[in-house]
Design an enzyme around this catalytic site. Structure first.
Site, PDB file in Angstrom:
ATOM      1  N   SER A  55       0.818  -1.216   0.000  1.00 56.78           N
ATOM      2  CA  SER A  55       0.000   0.000   0.000  1.00 56.78           C
ATOM      3  C   SER A  55       0.849   1.263   0.000  1.00 56.78           C
ATOM      4  O   SER A  55       0.360   2.346  -0.312  1.00 56.78           O
ATOM      5  CB  SER A  55      -0.922   0.023   1.227  1.00 56.78           C
ATOM      6  OG  SER A  55      -1.835  -1.040   1.195  1.00 56.78           O
ATOM      7  N   GLY A 238      -2.965   3.692  -4.227  1.00 56.12           N
ATOM      8  CA  GLY A 238      -3.588   4.450  -5.298  1.00 56.12           C
ATOM      9  C   GLY A 238      -4.925   5.076  -4.934  1.00 56.12           C
ATOM     10  O   GLY A 238      -5.414   4.978  -3.807  1.00 56.12           O
ATOM     11  N   CYS A 264      -9.266  -1.858   3.982  1.00 57.99           N
ATOM     12  CA  CYS A 264      -8.531  -0.688   3.482  1.00 57.99           C
ATOM     13  C   CYS A 264      -8.991  -0.300   2.069  1.00 57.99           C
ATOM     14  O   CYS A 264     -10.066   0.243   1.918  1.00 57.99           O
ATOM     15  CB  CYS A 264      -7.025  -0.947   3.544  1.00 57.99           C
ATOM     16  SG  CYS A 264      -6.031   0.570   3.497  1.00 57.99           S
ATOM     17  N   GLY A 308      -4.690   7.138   2.510  1.00 55.72           N
ATOM     18  CA  GLY A 308      -4.726   8.555   2.196  1.00 55.72           C
ATOM     19  C   GLY A 308      -6.036   8.985   1.580  1.00 55.72           C
ATOM     20  O   GLY A 308      -6.228  10.164   1.286  1.00 55.72           O
ATOM     21  N   PHE A 309      -6.944   8.016   1.354  1.00 55.48           N
ATOM     22  CA  PHE A 309      -8.264   8.289   0.804  1.00 55.48           C
ATOM     23  C   PHE A 309      -9.316   7.721   1.749  1.00 55.48           C
ATOM     24  O   PHE A 309      -9.032   6.839   2.563  1.00 55.48           O
ATOM     25  CB  PHE A 309      -8.421   7.656  -0.585  1.00 55.48           C
ATOM     26  CG  PHE A 309      -7.526   8.255  -1.634  1.00 55.48           C
ATOM     27  CD1 PHE A 309      -7.980   9.266  -2.470  1.00 55.48           C
ATOM     28  CD2 PHE A 309      -6.218   7.818  -1.787  1.00 55.48           C
ATOM     29  CE1 PHE A 309      -7.155   9.825  -3.440  1.00 55.48           C
ATOM     30  CE2 PHE A 309      -5.377   8.367  -2.747  1.00 55.48           C
ATOM     31  CZ  PHE A 309      -5.854   9.373  -3.579  1.00 55.48           C
ATOM     32  N   HIS A 354      -6.340  -1.981   9.356  1.00 55.09           N
ATOM     33  CA  HIS A 354      -5.664  -3.261   9.105  1.00 55.09           C
ATOM     34  C   HIS A 354      -5.791  -4.197  10.302  1.00 55.09           C
ATOM     35  O   HIS A 354      -4.938  -4.212  11.189  1.00 55.09           O
ATOM     36  CB  HIS A 354      -4.185  -3.021   8.799  1.00 55.09           C
ATOM     37  CG  HIS A 354      -3.943  -2.423   7.448  1.00 55.09           C
ATOM     38  ND1 HIS A 354      -3.444  -3.147   6.388  1.00 55.09           N
ATOM     39  CD2 HIS A 354      -4.158  -1.182   6.981  1.00 55.09           C
ATOM     40  CE1 HIS A 354      -3.340  -2.368   5.319  1.00 55.09           C
ATOM     41  NE2 HIS A 354      -3.774  -1.162   5.666  1.00 55.09           N
ATOM     42  N   GLU A 356      -5.222  -7.288  10.484  1.00 53.73           N
ATOM     43  CA  GLU A 356      -4.224  -8.378  10.529  1.00 53.73           C
ATOM     44  C   GLU A 356      -3.081  -8.068  11.483  1.00 53.73           C
ATOM     45  O   GLU A 356      -2.291  -8.948  11.832  1.00 53.73           O
ATOM     46  CB  GLU A 356      -3.690  -8.678   9.125  1.00 53.73           C
ATOM     47  CG  GLU A 356      -2.620  -7.750   8.619  1.00 53.73           C
ATOM     48  CD  GLU A 356      -3.133  -6.375   8.234  1.00 53.73           C
ATOM     49  OE1 GLU A 356      -2.313  -5.440   8.199  1.00 53.73           O
ATOM     50  OE2 GLU A 356      -4.351  -6.240   7.969  1.00 53.73           O
TER      51      GLU A 356
END
Length: 380
Positions: A55, A238, A264, A308-309, A354, A356
């Site tokens: 990521s 992205g 995510c 970041g989004f 996250h 995990e």
């Protein structure tokens, strides 16, 4: 462009932000030049997992913890086969690692993988700058790559931006593969790899799930060719606004009513599949100490983040979507950003963080059990 070299710590280096702010320090890792989006991570541990998280592709990570590298690098904690960050920024790198698991220094690992970094700068000042101005393009230059400041700034401003970047296919697997269940096999899950971390399928395997990892380009037909009991969409880099193909595949899964779980980037994909928009955060959430409330239980979790989004969905009302009613299930307590979604009429949910826990706290491990419960319910 990078040049592998020893003695980099004595080589001058320059960090140039796209708004003209400049920091001067010493080379750390490989010597050369690199470009990316400058972001900061608030984790005090877990730097190896951060570095190898897909990521972080095309991002230059600034560590807010002042002392980095003290546990070295081992061969067990990699989240993928390589370091994905574009560059690395630390204040005081450890001179000697101190861990029985260490096999080499962080500096050596960065150098071996051609990752250009910088040390010896005021990372607190840099972090405060990014918090005020927002994440932005950056370049790190050392050795022969150093030029006059104006020339370096011009090169940074020519670099691509993260907004509008379609990166999942650049980091995802190109061939399907299987992570077998640990112990008795109970379920089969088709996992669409958008930049998955290695610990994620492991967490599912621990619960008796055989995980079939599929490329980001997988079709609905590819997903159902493995006869899945559930479908998973992973994290990844992205701008989710560019992810039209994964959104289309997820809608196909939702139409069939198969239990679905997203993490995510997968949360953003679910948001888009339900008809919500997404937007770029000013500086994002990155680190392993972010407080999130699970609205279904009221419990507050300390969680690991890298995004970041975010999804633009109503926080305090149930929304009507093409797939039934949906609600925001989790919210960040720092800034009220959407951190999870849940469908009320179909077996589908997602979280922005996250669970995990690689690296990070284990507060959110129950989410994998929740996914198992959905598959058990569907089978019953």
């Amino acid at each position: 462009m990078t040049t592998s070299t020893r003695g980099a710590a004595k080589t001058p280096a320059v960090l140039v932000l796209e708004d003209g702010r400049i920091f001067r320090g010493r080379a750390y890792g490989a010597v050369g030049e690199t470009f990316g989006e400058a972001v900061f991570s608030t984790g005090m541990t877990g730097y190896q997992e951060t570095l190898t998280d897909p990521s972080y592709h095309r991002q230059v990570v600034v560590m807010t913890a002042p002392h980095v590298g003290n546990t070295g690098v081992n061969d067990e904690d990699m989240e993928s086969k390589k370091i994905w960050v574009s560059g690395y920024v630390v204040r005081d790198p450890a001179r000697v690692p101190s861990s029985w698991r260490s096999r080499r220094t962080l500096d050596e690992e960065l150098d071996a993988q051609g990752v250009v970094g910088i040390s010896g700068i005021d990372t607190r000042a840099l972090t405060r700058h990014l918090r005020e101005r927002g994440a932005m393009r950056v370049g790190i230059f050392s050795g022969g790559a150093v030029q006059d400041d104006a020339a370096l700034l011009a090169r940074v401003q020519e670099a691509p931006q993260m907004k509008g970047a379609n990166l999942s296919a650049e980091v995802a697997t190109t061939e399907p593969y299987v992570v077998p269940a640990i112990g008795e096999k109970k379920f089969t899950v088709a996992a669409v790899d958008l930049g998955i971390k290695g610990m994620t399928p492991h967490r599912m395997a621990e619960r008796g799930i055989e995980v079939h990892l599929l490329p980001a380009t997988a079709t609905v037909e590819d997903v159902y060719a493995v006869n899945p009991d559930g479908v998973f969409f992973s994290n990844g880099p992205g701008d989710p606004a560019t992810a039209d193909h994964p959104v289309s595949v997820m809608r196909g899964v939702l139409e069939r009513g198969t239990p679905l779980f997203g993490i995510c980037f997968g949360n953003q994909i679910l948001g888009r599949a339900l008809g919500f928009g997404t937007f770029k955060l000013k500086y994002g959430h990155r680190g392993i100490n972010q407080p999130v409330q699970d609205r279904t239980t009221g419990k507050v979790e300390v969680t690991a983040h890298n995004h970041g989004f975010a999804v633009d969905a109503p926080l305090d009302q149930v929304s009507e979507t093409p797939f039934g009613r949906a609600e925001v299930s989790h919210v960040c307590l720092n800034d009220n950003v959407v951190e999870g979604l849940r469908l009320l009429d179909r077996p589908a949910f997602s979280v922005q963080y996250h669970p995990e826990a690689a690296a990070g706290p284990h507060d959110a491990a129950y989410l994998f059990d929740r996914f198992v419960s959905l598959m058990e319910g569907q089978r019953a």
